[in-house]
Design a protein around this motif. Sequence first.
Motif, short mmCIF file in Angstrom:
data_model
loop_
_atom_site.label_atom_id
_atom_site.label_comp_id
_atom_site.label_asym_id
_atom_site.label_seq_id
_atom_site.Cartn_x
_atom_site.Cartn_y
_atom_site.Cartn_z
N ILE A 100 0.85 -1.20 0.00
CA ILE A 100 0.00 0.00 0.00
C ILE A 100 0.89 1.25 0.00
O ILE A 100 0.64 2.19 -0.76
CB ILE A 100 -0.96 0.00 1.20
CG1 ILE A 100 -1.95 -1.17 1.08
CG2 ILE A 100 -1.70 1.33 1.32
CD1 ILE A 100 -2.75 -1.44 2.34
N ILE A 101 1.93 1.23 0.81
CA ILE A 101 2.87 2.37 0.84
C ILE A 101 3.55 2.51 -0.52
O ILE A 101 3.72 3.62 -1.03
CB ILE A 101 3.89 2.20 1.98
CG1 ILE A 101 3.17 2.18 3.33
CG2 ILE A 101 4.94 3.33 1.93
CD1 ILE A 101 4.06 1.80 4.51
N ASP A 102 3.91 1.38 -1.15
CA ASP A 102 4.50 1.42 -2.50
C ASP A 102 3.57 2.17 -3.46
O ASP A 102 4.03 2.97 -4.27
CB ASP A 102 4.72 0.01 -3.05
CG ASP A 102 5.81 -0.77 -2.33
OD1 ASP A 102 6.64 -0.17 -1.61
OD2 ASP A 102 5.81 -2.02 -2.48
N GLY A 103 2.28 1.88 -3.36
CA GLY A 103 1.31 2.54 -4.23
C GLY A 103 1.25 4.03 -4.01
O GLY A 103 1.18 4.81 -4.96
N MET A 104 1.29 4.44 -2.74
CA MET A 104 1.28 5.87 -2.45
C MET A 104 2.54 6.53 -2.98
O MET A 104 2.50 7.64 -3.50
CB MET A 104 1.15 6.12 -0.94
CG MET A 104 -0.10 5.54 -0.32
SD MET A 104 -1.61 6.02 -1.18
CE MET A 104 -2.67 4.65 -0.77
#
Length: 182
Positions: A100-104
């Motif tokens: 999820i952090i990668d996506g942000m």
Amino acid sequence: MSPDEYCQQKAAASGSSFYYSFLFLPPQRRLAITALYAFCREVDDTVDEIEDSMVARTKLMWWRKEIAAMLEGQPTHPVTKALHPHVATYGLKGEHLQAIIDGMEMDLDQSRYLDYPGLQRYCWHVAGVVGVLSASIFGHTQPGTLLFAEKLGLAFQLTNIIRDVGEDGRKGRIYLPVNELQ
């Protein structure tokens, strides 16, 4: 304010209809999904509300370390304190939270997508993986449910992209694939 109360306020303040659907869940699942949603809001707000990309990157790096600390049993933020008890109970995976952090972070690195496969990769990180985590909290029993949850997350994200074309464009982000716009 307890960590669970912090997450409840964070989720309610988002104005999303998702929050109200959580109210129908049994208490422990409600606490878990609310903590997950609050985590998603925290990291999304990092990218959307912090104008200096270096500051946003630094904060996302902090969140990466905070997720690692939580998985080692040492959370410090109210969201990870609230999420921690549910990690083992519902089999929440650290690599999914990190995804999820990668996506942000993708929002900091890329403002356009050349084609649908590129956009689909982004959508998996910001929504598909959230669907998988949510299905785990909801208590899925069939392996195929995770694929459906991932696809539902993709559908939700594509719907958000269409709904927010103008708002995203004003932020310099155009998610509609270039080859499809041509």
